[in-house]
Design a protein around this motif. Sequence first.
Motif, PDB file in Angstrom:
ATOM      1  N   UNK A  15      99.812  45.891  98.560  1.00 43.96           N
ATOM      2  CA  UNK A  15      99.936  46.817  97.432  1.00 43.96           C
ATOM      3  C   UNK A  15      99.544  48.252  97.813  1.00 43.96           C
ATOM      4  N   UNK A  16      98.629  48.407  98.755  1.00 43.25           N
ATOM      5  CA  UNK A  16      98.276  49.751  99.248  1.00 43.25           C
ATOM      6  C   UNK A  16      99.487  50.422  99.882  1.00 43.25           C
ATOM      7  N   UNK A 181      94.849  55.942  97.936  1.00 41.36           N
ATOM      8  CA  UNK A 181      93.939  55.067  98.657  1.00 41.36           C
ATOM      9  C   UNK A 181      93.577  53.887  97.755  1.00 41.36           C
ATOM     10  N   UNK A 182      94.372  52.834  97.858  1.00 43.86           N
ATOM     11  CA  UNK A 182      94.073  51.612  97.095  1.00 43.86           C
ATOM     12  C   UNK A 182      93.005  50.840  97.863  1.00 43.86           C
ATOM     13  N   UNK A 183      91.992  50.348  97.141  1.00 43.42           N
ATOM     14  CA  UNK A 183      90.869  49.718  97.810  1.00 43.42           C
ATOM     15  C   UNK A 183      90.974  48.191  97.760  1.00 43.42           C
ATOM     16  N   UNK A 184      90.242  47.556  98.635  1.00 46.59           N
ATOM     17  CA  UNK A 184      90.174  46.096  98.676  1.00 46.59           C
ATOM     18  C   UNK A 184      89.548  45.582  97.374  1.00 46.59           C
ATOM     19  N   UNK A 192      92.361  48.870 101.088  1.00 49.04           N
ATOM     20  CA  UNK A 192      93.131  47.631 101.182  1.00 49.04           C
ATOM     21  C   UNK A 192      93.922  47.658 102.478  1.00 49.04           C
ATOM     22  N   UNK A 193      93.808  46.593 103.247  1.00 52.88           N
ATOM     23  CA  UNK A 193      94.452  46.567 104.558  1.00 52.88           C
ATOM     24  C   UNK A 193      94.457  45.142 105.080  1.00 52.88           C
TER      25      UNK A 193
END
Length: 327
Positions: A15-16, A181-184, A192-193
């Motif tokens: 999604x990031x 910057x989408x986060x976990x 998110x990675x």
Amino acid sequence: MRIFSGIQPTGAKHFGNYSGGFRQYAATQELGEAFFCVVDLHSITVEHDPKDLRERTLDLAAMLFATGLDPQRSTVFVQSHVTAHAESAWLLSAVTSYGQLGRMTQFKEKGERQEFVSAGLFTYPILMAGDILLYRTDRVPIGDDQRQHLELARDIAERFNARFGDTFVVPEGVYPEVGARIMDLQEPTKKMSTTGGTPQGTILMLDPPDVIRKKVKSAVTDSGSEVRRGDDKPGVTNLIDIMTVATGETPGAIEVRYDSGGYGQFKADVAEAVVALLEPVQERYRELRDDPGELQRLLRIGADKAREVTAPTLEAMYERMGFVRLR
Ligand code: AMP
Ligand code: TRP
């Protein structure tokens, strides 16, 4: 106006990537002449499996079309099909500073995770600069994590222009206002990675609806029950951003709607918004991914166009740097 962006065929897309990548590509293709590149050459900078690279390259090409790139409008192609990319990287290495490459956060972070640190991991940003500069790109839609690389590409363009004459456009990065910057979901202080995050906290583009629901509902939220953005609320801020990206609503409107209603309903609705966004994408993806002939056809059209556009820039680079050309 020229638009260029690249995305690596490594790891499952999440999604990031949708937020900083796919979604922006589809939106910017409306603004000018757009090029989107599956950067397979970048993917050999960390250890890779050849069979995997082949599959992932086609997966990603299909995903680019599935998320809205229109082959009539945009040029979508694979980096290794256009040899100008590898060539320009070598030429540009002459105007790239060793010290500056060593200061790249991505190099330092990825380097720490590798047992074998390849020279390619170090020179990676030069290849990326070549990608962009070859097209005399005005705008580069990307996520926040690529800001430093984009700045380096600008420096390289300026140094080349100063030493060898005006050749490149100095490109501007375009970062989304929300969702750069989408986060976990499990560790909302990390991006998110698929390499640095947690599997449970990463929504994959191809996750089935029930998996998406489970991941969103188990997202880490913060103390209190107000649905609002803020530095003290990284988990909730991230969920609001995700909802904004999925629905197009503003963060403000979402805050007002959920206010202090608690996290339960809010999370359930975020999950449904993501499912509603990704389900049709997954359907289009399957259709195209199961049609290798059509994918090949589209990628050939893309490569032909990309070769045609880059040839004069590469030629100018060779000329201005003093290489003898055959006539
Ligand atoms: P990559 O898969 O690393 O090639 O990245 C493709 C695009 O997704 C790039 O523009 C990145 O900046 C963007 N991107 C990657 N991770 C995130 C994230 N967590 N939030 C927003 N954008 C991201
Ligand atoms: N380095 C980028 C990333 O990991 C991918 C990339 C390669 C790219 N070449 C590019 C992005 C050119 C924009 C423009 O996300």
